[in-house]
Motif scaffolding. Structure first.
Motif, PDB file in Angstrom:
ATOM      1  N   GLN A   1      79.448 144.806  35.446  1.00 48.94           N
ATOM      2  CA  GLN A   1      78.244 145.620  35.312  1.00 48.94           C
ATOM      3  C   GLN A   1      77.813 145.292  33.853  1.00 48.94           C
ATOM      4  OE1 GLN A   1      78.918 145.758  38.806  1.00 48.94           O
ATOM      5  NE2 GLN A   1      76.930 146.691  38.056  1.00 48.94           N
ATOM      6  N   GLY A   2      78.382 144.877  32.991  1.00 45.85           N
ATOM      7  CA  GLY A   2      77.864 144.956  31.601  1.00 45.85           C
ATOM      8  C   GLY A   2      77.732 143.190  31.233  1.00 45.85           C
ATOM      9  N   LEU A   3      78.149 142.265  31.858  1.00 44.75           N
ATOM     10  CA  LEU A   3      78.113 140.929  31.609  1.00 44.75           C
ATOM     11  C   LEU A   3      77.730 140.151  32.528  1.00 44.75           C
ATOM     12  CD1 LEU A   3      81.347 140.142  29.415  1.00 44.75           C
ATOM     13  CD2 LEU A   3      79.305 140.900  28.681  1.00 44.75           C
ATOM     14  N   PHE A   4      77.848 140.214  33.955  1.00 47.08           N
ATOM     15  CA  PHE A   4      77.157 139.764  34.869  1.00 47.08           C
ATOM     16  C   PHE A   4      75.826 139.112  34.627  1.00 47.08           C
ATOM     17  CE2 PHE A   4      80.381 140.411  38.817  1.00 47.08           C
ATOM     18  CZ  PHE A   4      81.292 139.657  38.020  1.00 47.08           C
ATOM     19  N   GLU A   5      74.978 140.415  34.526  1.00 45.85           N
ATOM     20  CA  GLU A   5      73.514 139.875  34.603  1.00 45.85           C
ATOM     21  C   GLU A   5      73.147 139.133  33.224  1.00 45.85           C
ATOM     22  OE1 GLU A   5      71.144 143.773  33.645  1.00 45.85           O
ATOM     23  OE2 GLU A   5      72.993 144.525  32.824  1.00 45.85           O
ATOM     24  N   LEU A   6      73.980 139.165  32.207  1.00 43.89           N
ATOM     25  CA  LEU A   6      73.548 138.244  31.133  1.00 43.89           C
ATOM     26  C   LEU A   6      74.396 136.902  31.017  1.00 43.89           C
ATOM     27  CD1 LEU A   6      74.644 141.013  28.418  1.00 43.89           C
ATOM     28  CD2 LEU A   6      72.374 140.525  29.373  1.00 43.89           C
ATOM     29  N   LEU A   7      75.172 136.694  31.997  1.00 43.29           N
ATOM     30  CA  LEU A   7      75.795 135.356  32.342  1.00 43.29           C
ATOM     31  C   LEU A   7      74.516 134.666  33.276  1.00 43.29           C
ATOM     32  CD1 LEU A   7      79.435 135.886  33.081  1.00 43.29           C
ATOM     33  CD2 LEU A   7      78.561 134.834  31.168  1.00 43.29           C
ATOM     34  N   PHE A   8      73.362 134.381  32.617  1.00 43.50           N
ATOM     35  CA  PHE A   8      72.305 133.695  33.468  1.00 43.50           C
ATOM     36  C   PHE A   8      72.067 132.356  32.973  1.00 43.50           C
ATOM     37  CE2 PHE A   8      67.299 133.270  33.479  1.00 43.50           C
ATOM     38  CZ  PHE A   8      67.288 132.911  34.629  1.00 43.50           C
ATOM     39  N   PHE A   9      72.018 131.318  34.092  1.00 39.28           N
ATOM     40  CA  PHE A   9      72.052 130.019  33.808  1.00 39.28           C
ATOM     41  C   PHE A   9      70.806 129.430  34.579  1.00 39.28           C
ATOM     42  CE2 PHE A   9      76.400 130.542  33.744  1.00 39.28           C
ATOM     43  CZ  PHE A   9      76.945 129.551  32.877  1.00 39.28           C
ATOM     44  N   ARG A  10      69.927 129.066  33.581  1.00 37.21           N
ATOM     45  CA  ARG A  10      68.450 128.206  33.905  1.00 37.21           C
ATOM     46  C   ARG A  10      68.714 126.920  34.578  1.00 37.21           C
ATOM     47  NH1 ARG A  10      64.702 131.655  31.828  1.00 37.21           N
ATOM     48  NH2 ARG A  10      65.308 133.167  30.421  1.00 37.21           N
ATOM     49  N   ASN A  11      69.947 126.308  34.335  1.00 42.04           N
ATOM     50  CA  ASN A  11      69.830 124.873  34.917  1.00 42.04           C
ATOM     51  C   ASN A  11      70.443 124.892  36.537  1.00 42.04           C
ATOM     52  OD1 ASN A  11      72.574 125.793  34.209  1.00 42.04           O
ATOM     53  ND2 ASN A  11      73.208 123.773  33.292  1.00 42.04           N
ATOM     54  N   THR A  12      69.841 125.785  37.080  1.00 41.69           N
ATOM     55  CA  THR A  12      70.329 125.981  38.354  1.00 41.69           C
ATOM     56  C   THR A  12      69.338 126.191  39.688  1.00 41.69           C
ATOM     57  OG1 THR A  12      72.067 126.979  40.059  1.00 41.69           O
ATOM     58  CG2 THR A  12      71.247 128.183  38.114  1.00 41.69           C
ATOM     59  N   SER A  13      69.451 125.936  40.807  1.00 40.32           N
ATOM     60  CA  SER A  13      68.484 126.365  41.619  1.00 40.32           C
ATOM     61  C   SER A  13      68.397 127.811  41.986  1.00 40.32           C
ATOM     62  CB  SER A  13      68.635 125.360  42.998  1.00 40.32           C
ATOM     63  OG  SER A  13      69.842 125.651  43.548  1.00 40.32           O
TER      64      SER A  13
ATOM     65  N   TRP B   1      77.703 135.281  24.314  1.00 41.94           N
ATOM     66  CA  TRP B   1      77.146 135.334  23.001  1.00 41.94           C
ATOM     67  C   TRP B   1      76.979 133.617  22.454  1.00 41.94           C
ATOM     68  CZ3 TRP B   1      76.063 139.098  19.582  1.00 41.94           C
ATOM     69  CH2 TRP B   1      75.764 138.668  18.098  1.00 41.94           C
ATOM     70  N   PHE B   2      77.659 132.967  22.759  1.00 34.94           N
ATOM     71  CA  PHE B   2      77.577 131.453  22.266  1.00 34.94           C
ATOM     72  C   PHE B   2      76.989 130.684  23.297  1.00 34.94           C
ATOM     73  CE2 PHE B   2      80.997 133.246  19.647  1.00 34.94           C
ATOM     74  CZ  PHE B   2      80.535 133.165  18.499  1.00 34.94           C
ATOM     75  N   GLY B   3      77.120 130.990  24.676  1.00 30.97           N
ATOM     76  CA  GLY B   3      76.656 129.960  25.690  1.00 30.97           C
ATOM     77  C   GLY B   3      77.279 128.582  25.953  1.00 30.97           C
ATOM     78  N   PHE B   4      78.553 128.523  25.632  1.00 27.57           N
ATOM     79  CA  PHE B   4      79.280 127.443  25.753  1.00 27.57           C
ATOM     80  C   PHE B   4      79.666 126.572  27.039  1.00 27.57           C
ATOM     81  CE2 PHE B   4      82.416 130.502  24.754  1.00 27.57           C
ATOM     82  CZ  PHE B   4      83.286 130.590  25.843  1.00 27.57           C
ATOM     83  N   LEU B   5      79.652 127.628  28.332  1.00 26.83           N
ATOM     84  CA  LEU B   5      80.033 127.062  29.504  1.00 26.83           C
ATOM     85  C   LEU B   5      78.686 126.241  30.024  1.00 26.83           C
ATOM     86  CD1 LEU B   5      81.968 130.159  31.079  1.00 26.83           C
ATOM     87  CD2 LEU B   5      82.751 127.712  30.339  1.00 26.83           C
ATOM     88  N   PRO B   6      79.196 124.976  30.346  1.00 24.01           N
ATOM     89  CA  PRO B   6      77.845 124.239  30.815  1.00 24.01           C
ATOM     90  C   PRO B   6      77.218 124.562  32.152  1.00 24.01           C
ATOM     91  CG  PRO B   6      79.863 122.947  31.009  1.00 24.01           C
ATOM     92  CD  PRO B   6      80.222 124.219  30.567  1.00 24.01           C
ATOM     93  N   SER B   7      78.275 125.164  33.024  1.00 24.72           N
ATOM     94  CA  SER B   7      77.669 125.055  34.430  1.00 24.72           C
ATOM     95  C   SER B   7      78.025 126.364  35.023  1.00 24.72           C
ATOM     96  CB  SER B   7      78.441 124.060  35.455  1.00 24.72           C
ATOM     97  OG  SER B   7      78.503 124.319  37.096  1.00 24.72           O
ATOM     98  N   ILE B   8      77.140 126.879  35.946  1.00 24.69           N
ATOM     99  CA  ILE B   8      77.572 128.286  36.579  1.00 24.69           C
ATOM    100  C   ILE B   8      78.618 128.286  37.560  1.00 24.69           C
ATOM    101  CG2 ILE B   8      76.145 127.878  38.453  1.00 24.69           C
ATOM    102  CD1 ILE B   8      75.272 130.738  38.712  1.00 24.69           C
ATOM    103  N   TYR B   9      79.149 126.928  38.012  1.00 27.06           N
ATOM    104  CA  TYR B   9      80.263 127.007  38.739  1.00 27.06           C
ATOM    105  C   TYR B   9      81.656 127.198  38.351  1.00 27.06           C
ATOM    106  CZ  TYR B   9      76.719 124.907  41.808  1.00 27.06           C
ATOM    107  OH  TYR B   9      75.411 124.876  42.735  1.00 27.06           O
ATOM    108  N   LEU B  10      81.627 126.957  36.676  1.00 24.34           N
ATOM    109  CA  LEU B  10      82.770 127.340  36.095  1.00 24.34           C
ATOM    110  C   LEU B  10      82.888 128.944  36.062  1.00 24.34           C
ATOM    111  CD1 LEU B  10      82.555 124.747  33.045  1.00 24.34           C
ATOM    112  CD2 LEU B  10      84.093 124.828  35.177  1.00 24.34           C
ATOM    113  N   VAL B  11      81.713 129.601  35.914  1.00 27.03           N
ATOM    114  CA  VAL B  11      81.629 130.962  35.872  1.00 27.03           C
ATOM    115  C   VAL B  11      82.187 131.507  37.333  1.00 27.03           C
ATOM    116  CG1 VAL B  11      80.428 133.186  35.603  1.00 27.03           C
ATOM    117  CG2 VAL B  11      80.003 131.198  34.350  1.00 27.03           C
TER     118      VAL B  11
END
Length: 297
Positions: free
Chosen positions: A159-171, A223-233
């Protein structure tokens, strides 16, 4: 309710008073100055609306809730639960929706306040015995502390980080990403809570440590946005759910056998409060984190 938290907080009202959530793959940010596409209120607000009534009920239930017969309890709980979902569905403001959240949790916890697993047999409740690392109050306290840590870490993520783990490079839209996160977490919890007969874990402190590492890793990614893909998340969140479910079921499993019959019910009841304390603390800390990060450019 938690799975719908992002939708509840981000819904817009049209001139015809119809609820609208943008289903498109490229949602317009609610906070254009932030890269996180933030709602004005953190989804932790929904968590607190859920969990604070739970804490109140668990603390007050021993004072007299057991005197109320189950039949009226079931009736009142059912009416309140149905009413709360209707209230949230047709609400025109976030405040009204959060009131509905409180009602549904009051209804459920009024019914289930005394339904903690207390059996010491493998045949009952699905939570089986194993043993405490130490006997007596210190052993019980040791298990309560890891469970508080586990629930703090995972609900701070949820409830603190899910909404901030936002990827724009996905459909997937922001709302869809959030729903997938919640679904995968619950899938992991379901699987691990059902695995006790296959895999038993005595050292639950290790699960708490691993969950804390999850929190640190995902906070660093926010904070740093280093994960390249939502599928890793997706994989990390599934793993998070597996850890959380395993910690819960094995904690009760470990307590049940080594606790004497006369103390077992008290031990289970005390442990039942630990998850609520951890979740409440995570919600309180997630609110200022959301406000801080969403002010960043």
């Amino acid at each position: 309710m938690l799975s719908a938290a992002h939708d509840i907080l981000s819904h817009e009202r049209t001139s015809g008073n119809q609820s609208h959530v943008d289903p498109g793959p490229t949602p317009m940010p609610h906070n254009s100055s932030s890269r996180f596409d933030c709602n004005s209120v953190s989804t932790a607000a929904v968590l607190l609306a859920d969990i604070l009534p739970t804490l109140v009920i668990k603390l007050l239930a021993p004072l007299g809730l057991h005197l109320l017969p189950y039949s009226p309890r079931v009736l009142v709980s059912g009416i309140c639960a149905a009413g709360s979902f209707i209230l949230v569905a047709f609400s025109h403001s976030v405040g009204t929706s959060l009131c509905g959240e409180c009602v549904v949790l009051l209804s459920v916890k009024t019914l289930s306040a005394f339904l903690c697993p207390v059996q010491g047999s493998d045949e009952g409740w699905g939570v089986s015995p194993w043993g405490l690392p130490t006997s007596g109050p210190l052993g019980l306290l040791w298990y309560i502390v890891p469970l508080v840590v586990v629930y703090f870490a995972e609900y701070f993520i949820n409830q603190g980080l899910f909404e901030l783990l936002f990827f724009r490079n996905t459909s997937l839209s922001h709302a869809q990403q959030y729903r997938w996160y919640q679904m995968l977490y619950q899938a992991g919890v379901f699987a691990s809570r059902s695995s006790l007969r296959c895999c038993r874990i005595r050292f639950t402190w290790a699960l708490a440590l691993l969950q804390c590492l999850n929190l640190v890793f995902l906070l660093a990614d926010v904070w740093f946005g280093f994960l390249p893909s939502i599928y890793l998340v997706f994989l990390i969140i599934l793993y998070e759910g597996l850890l959380g479910g395993a910690a819960y079921v094995n904690t009760f499993h470990n307590i049940a056998l080594e606790t004497s019959d006369e103390h077992r019910e008290f031990a289970m009841a005390a442990t039942c409060i630990s998850d609520t304390l951890g979740i409440s603390l995570s919600g309180l800390l997630a609110l200022p984190l959301h406000d801080f990060l969403c002010q960043l450019s």
